[in-house]
Design an enzyme around this catalytic site. Structure first.
Site, mmCIF file in Angstrom:
data_model
loop_
_atom_site.group_PDB
_atom_site.id
_atom_site.type_symbol
_atom_site.label_atom_id
_atom_site.label_comp_id
_atom_site.label_asym_id
_atom_site.label_seq_id
_atom_site.Cartn_x
_atom_site.Cartn_y
_atom_site.Cartn_z
ATOM 1 N N TRP A 359 -7.135 10.211 -6.045
ATOM 2 C CA TRP A 359 -6.640 10.572 -7.376
ATOM 3 C C TRP A 359 -6.569 12.084 -7.548
ATOM 4 O O TRP A 359 -5.988 12.582 -8.510
ATOM 5 C CB TRP A 359 -7.506 9.935 -8.471
ATOM 6 C CG TRP A 359 -8.904 10.479 -8.599
ATOM 7 C CD1 TRP A 359 -9.927 10.333 -7.712
ATOM 8 C CD2 TRP A 359 -9.451 11.238 -9.693
ATOM 9 N NE1 TRP A 359 -11.065 10.956 -8.174
ATOM 10 C CE2 TRP A 359 -10.813 11.522 -9.387
ATOM 11 C CE3 TRP A 359 -8.944 11.706 -10.897
ATOM 12 C CZ2 TRP A 359 -11.651 12.241 -10.229
ATOM 13 C CZ3 TRP A 359 -9.782 12.433 -11.744
ATOM 14 C CH2 TRP A 359 -11.112 12.695 -11.410
ATOM 15 N N ASP A 360 -7.118 12.817 -6.592
ATOM 16 C CA ASP A 360 -7.062 14.277 -6.620
ATOM 17 C C ASP A 360 -5.618 14.776 -6.761
ATOM 18 O O ASP A 360 -5.358 15.782 -7.428
ATOM 19 C CB ASP A 360 -7.619 14.864 -5.319
ATOM 20 C CG ASP A 360 -9.025 14.372 -4.991
ATOM 21 O OD1 ASP A 360 -9.438 13.332 -5.524
ATOM 22 O OD2 ASP A 360 -9.694 15.030 -4.182
ATOM 23 N N GLU A 490 -19.929 10.488 -9.689
ATOM 24 C CA GLU A 490 -20.280 9.423 -8.747
ATOM 25 C C GLU A 490 -21.792 9.284 -8.552
ATOM 26 O O GLU A 490 -22.235 8.464 -7.752
ATOM 27 C CB GLU A 490 -19.581 9.673 -7.410
ATOM 28 C CG GLU A 490 -18.069 9.526 -7.526
ATOM 29 C CD GLU A 490 -17.311 9.950 -6.286
ATOM 30 O OE1 GLU A 490 -16.138 9.566 -6.157
ATOM 31 O OE2 GLU A 490 -17.890 10.677 -5.444
ATOM 32 N N LYS A 602 -22.548 14.977 -10.821
ATOM 33 C CA LYS A 602 -21.896 15.533 -9.628
ATOM 34 C C LYS A 602 -20.736 16.452 -9.996
ATOM 35 O O LYS A 602 -20.533 17.504 -9.395
ATOM 36 C CB LYS A 602 -21.395 14.389 -8.745
ATOM 37 C CG LYS A 602 -20.777 14.823 -7.430
ATOM 38 C CD LYS A 602 -20.284 13.623 -6.647
ATOM 39 C CE LYS A 602 -19.686 14.036 -5.314
ATOM 40 N NZ LYS A 602 -19.089 12.898 -4.580
#
Length: 768
Positions: A359-360, A490, A602
């Protein structure tokens, strides 16, 4: 900061001095690519020390069989990964029969390597004292042609510094390679044909399972003091290798050099039965053009890229080097020419993450390519996902969804899900929202609404169907909830009501409903076609709207913030600055169980939503959430510092914005996360570009106009960038006391600067 050996330079990445412990890191940092292929900066000559060999061909992949201890229904059968392709850079070097090997030489001095980003070439030089007492100087120059993107070129020179000696070069192509990250230590290639003809070598091989046919080729020429050495050379073929042997007797001061043209042709672009012919055509073109002219063409091609994509920074050489490194790697990875290709998180610099699409691309990369190239490049990235819509529907069906609902994969090469960590693959469903946000972002920036009736609305509808089915009504909360997910953070798995996921689901449905009405009113033929394909009806649309309107969002009255998920305040809240540095990074020091129970984040999660949808929230809301969540964020994702930099800039906290900018721009150069040996963080590099353009420059689209709110970090004298906005090039130069706008195009552009409108006419400057 874990390393500090890269020499600060505005246009080059430079390493001075040879240290065996940083070979793997430098192999990543000095990687080269041209959009069609790429390679780590492995030595051409043999090296017996620790090394990570890697050469990669865009679009060529293998479905490596999933390896898990306990199989669950719905697991993908394979993990798709870019393959370590046959190696064509190899040139074994012998001096009086002793092999050149920097790991075993008596002494290595004057070692220097340079990746010249301005001109697109990589060079390495050193002096070696061999065990036999002979001293030589080596200089190797290498590049992958942007114009002939199936071709690479190497000019490898050995100067004899003492006595007389026999210099032997053994250039080769080698198909006997494996992937470092193979699940089952399999070989992924089957060699079909090995051929040597005149001074050319060819290996035809195919990938197992996916059956991509590839011809790896080479051609070599020996020179003594710039004069071609004609005469006998030896040819040798094995089952997986072609080797030529060239020998020249040299005296002190002589320079013996080997010119090598090599590369790949594949059946993605050529007839399978004509690969050797295609390779010969590339070699003919290379020979006719010559190394010197090819290198000049390379410099010209990069000059054209930099003319549009460069960001200049005055007064901070490390910041300048960092942003250019990021821009350079992005352009090496993806050229935008081929809609079958996409951007892997490591690009051509390593194998981690499989080299696949995440999805980056939609969340971070599209803005960079949209603004620094023609809008067709960004359109190709959207089309890549449109072409995978059927597979996305299949992915959802495997998990029990129906009626054309689509779940785009977390990791993919061909549209099929190929990632096998449950908490990522099946819980991190927020990636569906990024697909729709990218379409919205593209349309608002380019003004190309036609993409929506042409392709985009079908994707939106399939995703809205997914969100409708994935949410369920909670009688206790009297709201719709989304259970068992992982958000962008995450470090929390299988949580309920991740705020970001719920918010983007609600937004996707509402935006889809809005676009359905707009297409219905203005594109009747497309509307009828899409309704026929998707079989949506008024009753279904009413249900969608109810889910969106009644979506639940966890909120803390005590703190006045949206909660990352239902149970977030059940955790012990201890800011990161109270965490012993011996525990960092926690993903390398702590057990997964301990991480999941901690409050540590994160990457941007709630703040990711406030970044995407900042016009939905006040500046005060952003500030409150930033102050709550940033102190708990460990930034152990490469995608984290850029979002925080942009938001800190909006909050006028320029010291903090600059700190995050440096971290994202030099993440790999300074190896903040102690992992650059595995490859560079390519997709987050687009976030670095956004940090300057959207962060410091404050660029937004407001009421269909470009808008800027320029800020400048302390210590910077000035910075500048260009954006291609609707086919007009807008250049922005920011100084401490003023900002200058210039339009390079044929139309005037209306620009908002801190809310006030100015008009910039073609080829004129306006200073604010």
């Amino acid at each position: 900061m874990n390393q500090d050996y890269i020499v600060p330079d505005k246009w080059s990445i430079i390493e001075e001095g040879f240290e065996k412990g940083r070979v793997k890191s430098s192999e990543s940092l000095f990687s080269i690519g041209n959009g069609a292929m790429g390679q780590r900066a492995n030595f051409e000559e043999q090296y017996s020390g620790p090394s990570f060999q890697g050469s990669y061909i865009a679009g060529v992949y293998y479905p490596d069989k999933t390896r898990v201890g306990w199989w669950k229904n719905g697991y993908p059968e394979h993990f798709a990964k870019v393959l370590n392709a046959p190696n064509w850079i190899g040139i074994d070097v012998f001096v009086n029969e002793e092999g050149l090997d920097l790991n075993t030489c008596q002494k290595v001095s004057g070692f220097r390597r340079e990746l010249n980003m301005k001109e697109g070439w990589y060079q390495r030089s050193f002096i070696a004292l061999l065990q036999n007492g002979i001293k030589i100087k080596v200089e190797s120059t290498r590049f992958l042609s942007l114009d002939l993107d199936e071709l690479g070129a190497i000019n490898y020179k050995v100067e004899l510094l003492s006595g007389a000696a026999k210099i032997t070069f053994k250039p080769y192509v080698d198909s006997g390679i494996t992937n470092t990250d193979a699940n089952w230590d399999e070989k992924f290639w089957k060699i079909l044909e090995v051929e040597a003809e005149d001074n050319q070598g060819f290996i035809i091989s195919k990938t197992l399972k996916t059956e991509f046919h590839t011809c790896t080729f080479m051609q070599s020429e020996l020179k003594l003091n710039d004069t071609k050495v004609s005469g006998d050379f030896q040819k040798e073929t094995t089952e997986d290798k072609v080797i030529f042997t060239y020998t020249s007797n040299a005296k002190e001061g002589d320079v013996v050099s080997l010119m090598k043209f090599a590369g790949y042709v594949t059946d993605m672009n050529h007839n399978q039965s004509e690969l050797i012919s295609a390779a010969k055509a590339v070699l003919t073109k290379a020979t006719e053009t010559g190394f010197t002219k090819l290198l000049q063409d390379q410099k010209d091609a990069w000059a054209k890229i930099w003319e549009m994509a460069d960001i200049t920074i005055d007064g901070d050489i490390k910041a300048q080097q960092g942003i250019r490194f990021n821009i350079f790697q992005l352009n090496q990875t993806y050229s935008g020419k081929d809609e079958r290709l996409n951007i892997g998180p490591k690009g051509f610099t390593g194998e981690k993450y499989g080299g696949s699409t995440y999805w980056d691309t939609e969340a971070y990369c599209i803005p960079f390519y949209m603004a620094t190239k023609d809008q067709e490049v960004a359109r190709n990235l959207l089309t890549y996902r449109y072409n995978h819509l059927e597979k996305a529907i299949e992915n959802a069906e495997k998990l029990g969804f129906s009626n054309g609902a689509a779940l785009y994969p977390m990791v993919t090469m061909n549209g099929e899900e190929s990632h096998n960590e449950w908490e990522i693959t099946f819980e991190e469903i927020h990636r569906n929202g990024a697909m729709v946000f990218a379409i919205y972002n593209y349309v608002r920036y380019t003004g190309d609404f036609e993409y929506i009736p042409e392709k985009g609305l079908e994707v939106m509808i399939a995703i809205a169907k997914f969100w409708h089915q994935r949410a369920n009504f909670s009688k206790v909360k009297n709201k719709y909830v989304i259970l068992g997910v992982t958000g962008p953070n995450e470090y929390e798995n299988n949580v309920n009501n991740n705020w970001y996921t719920n918010y983007i689901a609600k937004w996707c449905i509402e935006y889809c409903l809005e676009m359905i009405e707009k297409v219905k009113d203005g594109h009747k033929e497309d509307y009828n076609r899409i309704i026929g394909l998707t079989r949506i009806n008024d009753e279904e649309l009413i249900e969608w709207r109810e889910v969106a309107e009644e979506m639940y969002f966890p909120y803390s009255e005590e703190h006045g913030v949206f909660l990352q998920q239902d149970g977030f305040l059940d955790k012990e809240i201890i800011p990161v600055d109270k965490l012993d540095k011996m525990h960092r990074p926690i993903n390398q020091k702590w057990s997964w169980d301990r991480i999941l129970r901690s409050c540590y984040i994160k990457q941007a999660d709630v703040l990711q939503g406030l970044y995407f949808f900042e016009d939905h929230f006040s500046k005060e809301t952003l500030e409150k959430h930033f102050d709550f969540y940033e102190p708990l964020t460990v930034h152990e994702s490469s995608l984290s510092p850029c979002v925080h930099s942009i938001q800190a800039a909006k909050l006028d906290r320029m010291d903090q914005a600059y700190e995050f900018y440096v971290r994202t721009s030099r993440l790999d150069l300074d190896d903040y996360n102690n992992e650059v040996k595995e490859g560079c963080h390519i997709t987050s590099m687009a976030g670095t570009w956004i940090s300057i353009v959207e962060g410091f420059g404050g660029m937004r689209i407001v009421e269909d106009q470009l808008s800027f709110h320029p800020r400048i970090p302390d210590g910077w004298q000035a910075y500048s960038f260009k954006v291609n906005f609707r086919n007009q090039i807008v250049k922005v130069e920011v100084n401490a006391g003023k900002t200058t706008f210039k339009v390079e195009g044929d139309q005037s552009v209306l620009i908002l600067v801190k809310g006030k409108q100015i008009e910039v006419n073609p080829n004129e400057s306006v200073t604010v």
